[in-house]
Design an enzyme around this catalytic site. Structure first.
Site, PDB file in Angstrom:
ATOM      1  N   HIS A 255       0.839  -1.197   0.000  1.00 44.34           N
ATOM      2  CA  HIS A 255       0.000   0.000   0.000  1.00 44.34           C
ATOM      3  C   HIS A 255       0.882   1.259   0.000  1.00 44.34           C
ATOM      4  O   HIS A 255       0.660   2.182  -0.789  1.00 44.34           O
ATOM      5  CB  HIS A 255      -0.911  -0.033   1.237  1.00 44.34           C
ATOM      6  CG  HIS A 255      -1.714   1.202   1.442  1.00 44.34           C
ATOM      7  ND1 HIS A 255      -3.015   1.316   1.010  1.00 44.34           N
ATOM      8  CD2 HIS A 255      -1.413   2.373   2.053  1.00 44.34           C
ATOM      9  CE1 HIS A 255      -3.471   2.506   1.343  1.00 44.34           C
ATOM     10  NE2 HIS A 255      -2.519   3.170   1.985  1.00 44.34           N
ATOM     11  N   GLU A 256       1.873   1.276   0.878  1.00 46.19           N
ATOM     12  CA  GLU A 256       2.760   2.438   0.968  1.00 46.19           C
ATOM     13  C   GLU A 256       3.630   2.575  -0.282  1.00 46.19           C
ATOM     14  O   GLU A 256       3.920   3.691  -0.714  1.00 46.19           O
ATOM     15  CB  GLU A 256       3.622   2.354   2.228  1.00 46.19           C
ATOM     16  CG  GLU A 256       2.836   2.402   3.520  1.00 46.19           C
ATOM     17  CD  GLU A 256       1.906   3.596   3.646  1.00 46.19           C
ATOM     18  OE1 GLU A 256       2.234   4.690   3.118  1.00 46.19           O
ATOM     19  OE2 GLU A 256       0.841   3.447   4.270  1.00 46.19           O
TER      20      GLU A 256
ATOM     21  N   HIS B 221       1.766   4.594  -2.839  1.00 49.65           N
ATOM     22  CA  HIS B 221       1.919   6.041  -2.678  1.00 49.65           C
ATOM     23  C   HIS B 221       3.279   6.509  -3.185  1.00 49.65           C
ATOM     24  O   HIS B 221       3.380   7.499  -3.914  1.00 49.65           O
ATOM     25  CB  HIS B 221       1.793   6.434  -1.198  1.00 49.65           C
ATOM     26  CG  HIS B 221       0.441   6.228  -0.610  1.00 49.65           C
ATOM     27  ND1 HIS B 221      -0.693   6.832  -1.088  1.00 49.65           N
ATOM     28  CD2 HIS B 221       0.049   5.489   0.468  1.00 49.65           C
ATOM     29  CE1 HIS B 221      -1.732   6.477  -0.347  1.00 49.65           C
ATOM     30  NE2 HIS B 221      -1.305   5.648   0.599  1.00 49.65           N
TER      31      HIS B 221
END
Length: 112
Positions: free
Chosen positions: A14-15, A18
């Site tokens: 998920h990170e 980003h």
């Protein structure tokens, strides 16, 4: 232990979503920190353009969506149909007794 590793793996991906979206706009990441309650992708700066900022913000959620869709497809291909949501081969006791059809016709009674 395996569950914790999987959760941290999902948070890391998920990170990375980003961070990779920010890199597309030329914004380097400082670090990615994993915490027991989630993660944090620290960027050098936020994008100037609000549309770019929105893309960076939504990139993590997009990664989660892709992971969930991939897991669903994998389960659909390998698991028994009853393991998936909305697929059941079992008949409940209430439907065997006719309670479901009575409720649909509006013929329910409440015992006092």
């Amino acid at each position: 232990m395996l569950f914790i590793i999987i959760v941290f793996g999902v948070v890391l991906l998920h990170e990375f979503g980003h961070a990779l979206a920010a890199r597309q706009y030329g914004i380097p990441k400082r670090e990615i920190t994993l915490l027991p309650i989630g993660g944090l992708a620290r960027l050098e700066q936020m994008p100037e353009d609000p549309k770019q900022e929105l893309v960076v913000a939504l990139a993590g959620a997009a990664v989660n969506f892709v992971l969930a869709a991939g897991i669903y497809v994998w389960l659909a291909a390998t698991a028994a149909p009853s393991a998936l949501v909305g697929h059941s081969n079992r008949t409940s006791r209430s439907s065997k007794a006719g309670a479901s059809s009575a409720c649909l016709r509006g013929r329910t009674s409440l015992a006092a």
